[in-house]
Each structure stands twice: as C-alpha cells, then as structure tokens.
Design an enzyme around this catalytic site. Structure first.
Site, PDB file in Angstrom:
ATOM      1  N   GLY A  44      37.862  39.460  47.480  1.00  0.00           N
ATOM      2  CA  GLY A  44      39.066  38.966  46.827  1.00  0.00           C
ATOM      3  C   GLY A  44      39.416  39.587  45.493  1.00  0.00           C
ATOM      4  N   SER A  45      38.985  40.817  45.229  1.00  0.00           N
ATOM      5  CA  SER A  45      39.351  41.430  43.936  1.00  0.00           C
ATOM      6  C   SER A  45      40.845  41.726  43.866  1.00  0.00           C
ATOM      7  CB  SER A  45      38.531  42.696  43.675  1.00  0.00           C
ATOM      8  OG  SER A  45      38.945  43.750  44.518  1.00  0.00           O
ATOM      9  N   ASN A  46      41.473  42.004  45.008  1.00  0.00           N
ATOM     10  CA  ASN A  46      42.934  42.193  44.991  1.00  0.00           C
ATOM     11  C   ASN A  46      43.642  40.862  44.751  1.00  0.00           C
ATOM     12  OD1 ASN A  46      43.938  45.042  45.541  1.00  0.00           O
ATOM     13  ND2 ASN A  46      42.272  44.857  46.999  1.00  0.00           N
ATOM     14  N   ASN A  68      50.962  44.350  52.534  1.00  0.00           N
ATOM     15  CA  ASN A  68      49.535  44.661  52.667  1.00  0.00           C
ATOM     16  C   ASN A  68      49.188  45.780  51.696  1.00  0.00           C
ATOM     17  OD1 ASN A  68      46.899  44.679  53.954  1.00  0.00           O
ATOM     18  ND2 ASN A  68      47.493  46.631  54.879  1.00  0.00           N
ATOM     19  N   ILE A 121      48.257  41.087  62.338  1.00  0.00           N
ATOM     20  CA  ILE A 121      49.173  39.945  62.395  1.00  0.00           C
ATOM     21  C   ILE A 121      49.952  40.041  63.716  1.00  0.00           C
ATOM     22  CG2 ILE A 121      51.113  38.810  61.234  1.00  0.00           C
ATOM     23  CD1 ILE A 121      48.649  38.826  59.462  1.00  0.00           C
ATOM     24  N   MET A 142      41.353  41.251  57.193  1.00  0.00           N
ATOM     25  CA  MET A 142      40.956  42.235  58.200  1.00  0.00           C
ATOM     26  C   MET A 142      41.417  41.911  59.616  1.00  0.00           C
ATOM     27  SD  MET A 142      39.794  44.026  55.958  1.00  0.00           S
ATOM     28  CE  MET A 142      38.882  45.426  56.463  1.00  0.00           C
ATOM     29  N   ARG A 143      42.579  41.230  59.719  1.00  0.00           N
ATOM     30  CA  ARG A 143      43.067  40.933  61.070  1.00  0.00           C
ATOM     31  C   ARG A 143      44.480  41.501  61.234  1.00  0.00           C
ATOM     32  NH1 ARG A 143      39.656  37.378  63.284  1.00  0.00           N
ATOM     33  NH2 ARG A 143      40.903  37.449  65.140  1.00  0.00           N
ATOM     34  N   HIS A 165      46.663  48.922  51.280  1.00  0.00           N
ATOM     35  CA  HIS A 165      45.773  49.753  52.093  1.00  0.00           C
ATOM     36  C   HIS A 165      45.179  50.844  51.197  1.00  0.00           C
ATOM     37  CE1 HIS A 165      44.179  51.617  55.701  1.00  0.00           C
ATOM     38  NE2 HIS A 165      44.615  52.772  55.252  1.00  0.00           N
TER      39      HIS A 165
END
Ligand code: GRF
Length: 203
Positions: A13-15, A108, A94, A91-92, A110
C-alpha cells in the site's frame, strides 16, 4: 467538499499512502472513503486503519465467479458514492461487471512505460530486456491488461540498476509522485478521453 476516492490494493500500500499524503498536504482536494483489498493480510489495510479510513476485504474464495466478486465491489463503491477508483497495487483484472458502471472512473498505476512491459513483473521485464529507461504509467482501466488510455507517464533512468529489485526501488518513488499528481488533478478538474488520447480540463 472534494472528490470521494476508493482505493483497491492487494499489498503493502505505498501507493495508497502517497494518496493519503497528498490529502494531508492538501494537494488532493478529496478524501479516501474506503480501502478495499482482496488480501486479508494486505499491509494497506493496516495503513488505512491507522488513518481512520474504512476498510473492506473482498475475497475471491467467497464468490463463485470473478464477476460476482466485482459486483460485490461495485455495491461497496456505490454505497460510498465514489467519484474515483484507484487501483494501487491491486493484482486482479477488473471484469465488465465493475468496469462498465465505472467506465473512465477507474485508474491504475503501472511500473513501466506502457505499452511496454504490461502485466506482472514489469520491472523485471524491463531489466531483463536491457532497457536503459523505464518508468511508470497512470492509465484508465479498460477490459484489457494495462491497455487503457494513458493519463500520465514518468520516465526513469534504470541504466545503472544491477537487478530487477533495484529497478523496482528506483521507480517506486516516481509512481508515488505520478499517482498523487493525477489524483490531485482529478480533484481539481477532469480528464477527457477521446479515443486513445486523454486531455485535461481544470475546473
Ligand atoms: C507497485 O510497484 C505497483 O506499481 C505494482 O506493485 C507495487 C505495489 O506497491 N503494481 P504498493 O502496494 O503500492 O506499495
């Protein structure tokens, strides 16, 4: 008032933290109203709880299909009246069950310069390919994998990195800066998507 933000995260969760910091330092005019994770042990959940942000864990094993899981996530987003959904290390893929009702509201981050190195281990792909520069991309999520219209990119020199881990470490702070900048701009205007192109209009 500001925008109502939902964050989806699967890991440390750093982002997510970079958005929190942007809100605290007032460059983001909004609030994170819910953090959703597909991993019960995601450290992002701890960060949310430490900051008084509601959390919800949605586990794939509790649903027969990926679409049903996404419908549950949609319900949670709807109930929190969310304006912007940020995938921050989520990591899924959508499915249309969630993508269609939230089209152009899901972004997102990336860790590569799309369309180069989509998918998992983007930093490792760049290192092993011998790329001299890589970077990060914030994009709208569409039905593909890291294929949506590009909002913002930052180039990072990785020519001095000795392994994929060093590439990840070098790019990560730029992810934080780039994601925080895009969320801040979302909170003060709007991004308009025309085909593959994205332009910004300040409010
Ligand atoms: C980031 O590098 C992100 O780009 C990638 O996985 C990492 C997640 O980091 N998807 P964090 O969970 O935001 O710290």
């Amino acid at each position: 008032m500001g925008i109502r933000i939902a964050v989806l995260a699967s890991g440390r969760g750093s982002n997510f933290q970079s958005i929190l910091d942007g809100i605290k330092e007032k460059d983001i005019d909004g609030k994170i109203v819910i953090l959703i994770s597909d991993k019960a042990d995601a450290y992002a959940l701890t960060r949310a709880k430490e900051n008084g942000i509601p959390t919800q864990v949605v586990l794939k094993k509790d649903f027969k299909t990926r679409e049903e899981m996404d419908l549950r996530i949609k319900e949670i987003l709807d109930s929190h009246k969310v304006d912007l959904v940020v995938l921050a290390g989520y990591m899924r893929i959508i499915t249309p069950a969630l993508l269609s009702p939230y089209k152009h509201k899901i972004i997102n981050i990336h860790p590569a310069l799309l369309p180069l190195f989509p998918g998992v281990d983007a930093q490792k792909q760049a290192f092993e390919h011998g790329a001299k520069v890589s970077g990060c991309t914030v994009h709208f999520v569409d039905e593909g994998t890291d294929t949506g219209p590009i909002i913002e990119q930052t180039v990072v020199d990785i020519s001095d990195c000795k392994d994929a881990h060093e590439v990840s470490e070098k790019i990560l702070p730029f992810e934080h800066k780039t994601l925080r900048k895009v969320v801040a701009k979302f909170s003060k205007g709007k991004y308009i998507v025309e085909g593959r192109k994205v332009r910004y209009e300040r409010r």
